[in-house]
Scaffold this motif. Sequence first.
Motif, mmCIF file in Angstrom:
data_model
loop_
_atom_site.group_PDB
_atom_site.id
_atom_site.type_symbol
_atom_site.label_atom_id
_atom_site.label_comp_id
_atom_site.label_asym_id
_atom_site.label_seq_id
_atom_site.Cartn_x
_atom_site.Cartn_y
_atom_site.Cartn_z
ATOM 1 N N LYS A 117 0.829 -1.214 0.000
ATOM 2 C CA LYS A 117 0.000 0.000 0.000
ATOM 3 C C LYS A 117 0.860 1.260 0.000
ATOM 4 N N CYS A 118 1.743 1.423 0.984
ATOM 5 C CA CYS A 118 2.527 2.669 1.095
ATOM 6 C C CYS A 118 3.958 2.523 0.567
ATOM 7 N N ARG A 119 4.342 1.309 0.206
ATOM 8 C CA ARG A 119 5.676 0.984 -0.331
ATOM 9 C C ARG A 119 6.801 1.151 0.689
ATOM 10 N N LEU A 134 1.323 -5.931 4.208
ATOM 11 C CA LEU A 134 1.155 -4.532 4.592
ATOM 12 C C LEU A 134 2.018 -4.240 5.810
ATOM 13 N N CYS A 135 2.475 -3.008 5.921
ATOM 14 C CA CYS A 135 3.180 -2.614 7.136
ATOM 15 C C CYS A 135 2.158 -2.527 8.270
ATOM 16 N N ALA A 136 2.633 -2.526 9.489
ATOM 17 C CA ALA A 136 1.736 -2.500 10.646
ATOM 18 C C ALA A 136 0.820 -1.282 10.606
ATOM 19 N N SER A 177 -4.723 0.546 10.073
ATOM 20 C CA SER A 177 -5.632 1.624 9.674
ATOM 21 C C SER A 177 -6.656 1.217 8.622
ATOM 22 N N LYS A 178 -6.559 0.042 8.045
ATOM 23 C CA LYS A 178 -7.429 -0.310 6.921
ATOM 24 C C LYS A 178 -8.858 -0.657 7.298
ATOM 25 N N THR A 203 -9.497 -3.469 -0.399
ATOM 26 C CA THR A 203 -8.679 -3.134 -1.556
ATOM 27 C C THR A 203 -7.475 -4.075 -1.653
ATOM 28 N N ASP A 204 -7.280 -4.621 -2.850
ATOM 29 C CA ASP A 204 -6.134 -5.485 -3.137
ATOM 30 C C ASP A 204 -5.074 -4.617 -3.814
ATOM 31 N N TYR A 205 -3.951 -4.397 -3.140
ATOM 32 C CA TYR A 205 -2.889 -3.520 -3.648
ATOM 33 C C TYR A 205 -1.790 -4.280 -4.390
#
Length: 109
Positions: free
Chosen positions: A43-45, A73-75, A80-81, A86-88
Amino acid sequence: MTAPLTPPDRRSRSENLRLAREKGRHTDLEWLVMKHLFKVCVKCRDPGWNIEKDHIRPICIGGSDSVDNLQPLCARCNTSKTLDCTDYRDAALPNWRAEFNRRIAIVLE
């Protein structure tokens, strides 16, 4: 006679996980290959080491525990999701599935 299903918001975490695993279950190898394939939060790379398994469709609303429903995903992003589905993965690495399958095949040879 089977008991009626309990609404998702009233089931325990362990009951949700049991039901998710009945729909599909990933292996430790599949998760390890996915984590190494992406190397970042999809998500945020963020390239940090604090990568967690995210169930794209959360198990509390009927998602499975299969690799098809996982993304790294990072923590921060995972926490926060909430119920976002959503599939990133495709945005982070187009054609990731082919490379994932290739790596799994190599390891299993």
